[in-house]
Write a protein that holds these residues in place. Structure first.
Motif, PDB file in Angstrom:
ATOM      1  N   GLN A   1      53.937 -54.721  10.953  1.00 52.39           N
ATOM      2  CA  GLN A   1      53.316 -55.826  11.837  1.00 52.39           C
ATOM      3  C   GLN A   1      52.440 -56.158  12.760  1.00 52.39           C
ATOM      4  O   GLN A   1      52.513 -55.653  13.388  1.00 52.39           O
ATOM      5  CB  GLN A   1      54.868 -56.621  12.054  1.00 52.39           C
ATOM      6  CG  GLN A   1      55.968 -56.464  11.809  1.00 52.39           C
ATOM      7  CD  GLN A   1      56.606 -57.886  11.236  1.00 52.39           C
ATOM      8  OE1 GLN A   1      55.654 -58.683  11.459  1.00 52.39           O
ATOM      9  NE2 GLN A   1      57.547 -57.888  10.297  1.00 52.39           N
TER      10      GLN A   1
ATOM     11  N   SER B   1      65.781 -60.004  14.473  1.00 50.25           N
ATOM     12  CA  SER B   1      64.640 -59.383  14.356  1.00 50.25           C
ATOM     13  C   SER B   1      65.258 -57.638  14.460  1.00 50.25           C
ATOM     14  O   SER B   1      66.163 -57.470  14.408  1.00 50.25           O
ATOM     15  CB  SER B   1      64.617 -59.235  16.448  1.00 50.25           C
ATOM     16  OG  SER B   1      63.355 -57.817  16.264  1.00 50.25           O
TER      17      SER B   1
ATOM     18  N   ASN C   1      59.905 -49.904  11.242  1.00 51.12           N
ATOM     19  CA  ASN C   1      59.439 -50.127  12.733  1.00 51.12           C
ATOM     20  C   ASN C   1      58.224 -49.266  13.502  1.00 51.12           C
ATOM     21  O   ASN C   1      58.404 -48.229  14.123  1.00 51.12           O
ATOM     22  CB  ASN C   1      59.931 -50.935  13.349  1.00 51.12           C
ATOM     23  CG  ASN C   1      60.921 -51.744  12.995  1.00 51.12           C
ATOM     24  OD1 ASN C   1      60.555 -52.469  12.136  1.00 51.12           O
ATOM     25  ND2 ASN C   1      61.819 -51.040  11.671  1.00 51.12           N
TER      26      ASN C   1
ATOM     27  N   GLU D   1      51.264 -58.375  17.879  1.00 48.16           N
ATOM     28  CA  GLU D   1      51.848 -57.189  16.911  1.00 48.16           C
ATOM     29  C   GLU D   1      53.068 -56.297  17.356  1.00 48.16           C
ATOM     30  O   GLU D   1      53.324 -56.911  18.511  1.00 48.16           O
ATOM     31  CB  GLU D   1      50.579 -55.909  16.968  1.00 48.16           C
ATOM     32  CG  GLU D   1      50.642 -54.795  18.542  1.00 48.16           C
ATOM     33  CD  GLU D   1      49.227 -53.772  17.731  1.00 48.16           C
ATOM     34  OE1 GLU D   1      48.898 -53.406  16.452  1.00 48.16           O
ATOM     35  OE2 GLU D   1      49.247 -53.064  18.605  1.00 48.16           O
ATOM     36  N   GLN D   2      53.415 -55.629  16.392  1.00 48.53           N
ATOM     37  CA  GLN D   2      54.747 -55.414  16.809  1.00 48.53           C
ATOM     38  C   GLN D   2      54.733 -54.489  17.911  1.00 48.53           C
ATOM     39  O   GLN D   2      54.582 -53.824  18.011  1.00 48.53           O
ATOM     40  CB  GLN D   2      56.065 -55.018  16.083  1.00 48.53           C
ATOM     41  CG  GLN D   2      56.676 -54.023  16.658  1.00 48.53           C
ATOM     42  CD  GLN D   2      57.559 -53.782  15.102  1.00 48.53           C
ATOM     43  OE1 GLN D   2      57.986 -52.706  14.947  1.00 48.53           O
ATOM     44  NE2 GLN D   2      58.547 -54.818  13.963  1.00 48.53           N
TER      45      GLN D   2
ATOM     46  N   ASP E   1      58.737 -58.533  17.243  1.00 49.12           N
ATOM     47  CA  ASP E   1      58.036 -59.055  16.422  1.00 49.12           C
ATOM     48  C   ASP E   1      57.496 -60.931  16.967  1.00 49.12           C
ATOM     49  O   ASP E   1      58.250 -61.147  17.602  1.00 49.12           O
ATOM     50  CB  ASP E   1      58.298 -59.013  15.997  1.00 49.12           C
ATOM     51  CG  ASP E   1      58.239 -57.430  15.076  1.00 49.12           C
ATOM     52  OD1 ASP E   1      57.374 -57.325  15.153  1.00 49.12           O
ATOM     53  OD2 ASP E   1      59.123 -57.438  13.848  1.00 49.12           O
TER      54      ASP E   1
END
Length: 381
Positions: free
Chosen positions: A20, A113, A180, A73-74, A92
């Motif tokens: 992400q 999420s 993630n 961004e994440q 995110d």
């Protein structure tokens, strides 16, 4: 665990896995039963600081509130309430919903999420295992107190050490398998043993490869590189800490649990372990049984401990002292990372300790586990 993270606190996917990185808006709709009225903060957590991203207030008994903003961004975030409780998020762009009970934040439900759902499931699992491990630590402490036979004590300690290692491995496993980046950094940041972090070079390199553009990952890699350089310097004979071995430890004066001002210099004439910790620091609490064991063994041999807490509130500080059986002297100015001792000793993370000789000079630092007991056996007669 600086500013919330430890230095702050998994089947391997290939580098082609999705990351992400696109900038976008987010919105978090929250419903919590029994949530107290008052301000709520959304904070971004980095390895350097905590940044408030949005604020709102719970104004009525409905328990509904929303937070919003934009992410590049994440990243790793938390929803923080006025009493210090918080909800961790891997945030995110997009819409997220959180539902649950304020009195049981470990069991909230998250939709919208995938990353936060994964984090919450992990935190819930780890919290349960941490409770079991804490009970095992207390059981070992009780054996010390009743002076159980060495054979029984050694067996229990060996089992505890094995379970501690397995507990730590859980964090490495999440870091290895997650898609993630925020969760990978969160997991790595909670590992309490710097040596174990530096030994997992393949895992760290893999995280860097999988998430090459994520700024949180980059800062973690930079921090680990700094730690490795410090460790290399120390191995070569140059102590990496701000306070060097052979130097006189900087004096300080802080209030004890009753408010009486206590100075480090007042302990001259004894070997002193200056132990920096906090009630909120899980690695500190996990290390406490080892410190208790060393204290019980050497307290009558011209050795003592001065606990220096980086707590913010007195109640949890005192409760942790009681719960962990820390029967030595304790001081704190209750200023968290703004404590006067942090720059004085160059503290970057806790737990951290310095062992002083009777003249107040540093003879060792960052003694963990069996290393503390071994060093005391060597010098305290």
């Amino acid at each position: 665990m600086k500013k919330y993270l430890l230095w702050l606190a998994m089947g391997v996917f290939l580098a082609s896995c999705s990351e992400q990185t696109e900038k976008g808006d987010f919105k978090i709709d929250v419903h919590l039963n029994n949530v107290p009225l008052g301000q709520v903060f959304l904070e971004e957590l980095t390895l350097q600081n905590v940044k408030v991203v949005d604020t709102t207030a719970v104004k009525d008994a409905s328990g509904n509130f929303s937070l919003k903003g934009m992410v590049a961004e994440q990243g790793l975030y938390r929803i923080r309430f006025a009493d210090g409780k918080n909800i961790l998020l891997a945030l995110d762009a997009g819409d997220m919903k959180i539902d649950g009970d304020y009195n049981n934040l470990e069991k909230i439900t998250v939709s919208g999420s995938e990353a936060t759902t994964e984090m919450q499931a992990f935190v819930q699992d780890i919290s349960k295992k941490a409770m079991v491990l804490t009970e095992e630590m207390r059981a070992v402490d009780s054996l010390h107190n009743i002076k159980a036979p060495d054979s029984v004590l050694q067996t229990k300690v060996a089992t505890l050490q094995k379970n501690e290692k397995a507990f730590q491995q859980e964090f490495f496993d999440l870091a290895a398998k997650t898609k993630n980046p925020a969760n990978a950094v969160f997991a790595i940041s909670q590992v309490s043993d710097p040596r174990a972090l530096l030994e997992n070079k393949k895992l760290i390199a893999d995280i860097k490869t999988r998430f090459p553009k994520n700024e949180l990952v980059k800062s973690m890699i930079d921090k680990l590189t700094e730690m490795e350089s410090a460790a290399t310097g120390a191995a070569g004979g140059e102590e990496a800490a701000a306070v060097k071995i052979g130097q006189e430890a900087p004096d300080f004066t802080l209030p004890d649990v009753s408010g009486k001002m206590v100075s480090l210099a007042s302990f001259r004439g004894k070997y002193v372990l200056v132990d920096f910790w906090a009630s909120w620091c899980k690695p500190c609490r996990m290390e406490n049984p080892n410190v208790v064991k060393a204290y019980q063994q050497f307290k009558d041999k011209n050795f003592t401990i001065l606990g220096v807490s980086l707590d913010q509130k007195k109640e949890p500080w005192l409760q942790a002292i009681k719960d962990d059986g820390l029967t030595w002297n304790h001081v704190s100015d209750l200023k968290f990372w703004e404590s006067a001792v942090v720059p004085l000793y160059g503290i970057q993370g806790i737990p951290m300790n310095y062992l002083l000789d009777p003249q107040g000079k540093v003879i060792a630092s960052n003694l963990r586990g069996e290393d503390l007991e071994a060093k005391l056996k060597e010098i305290v007669k």
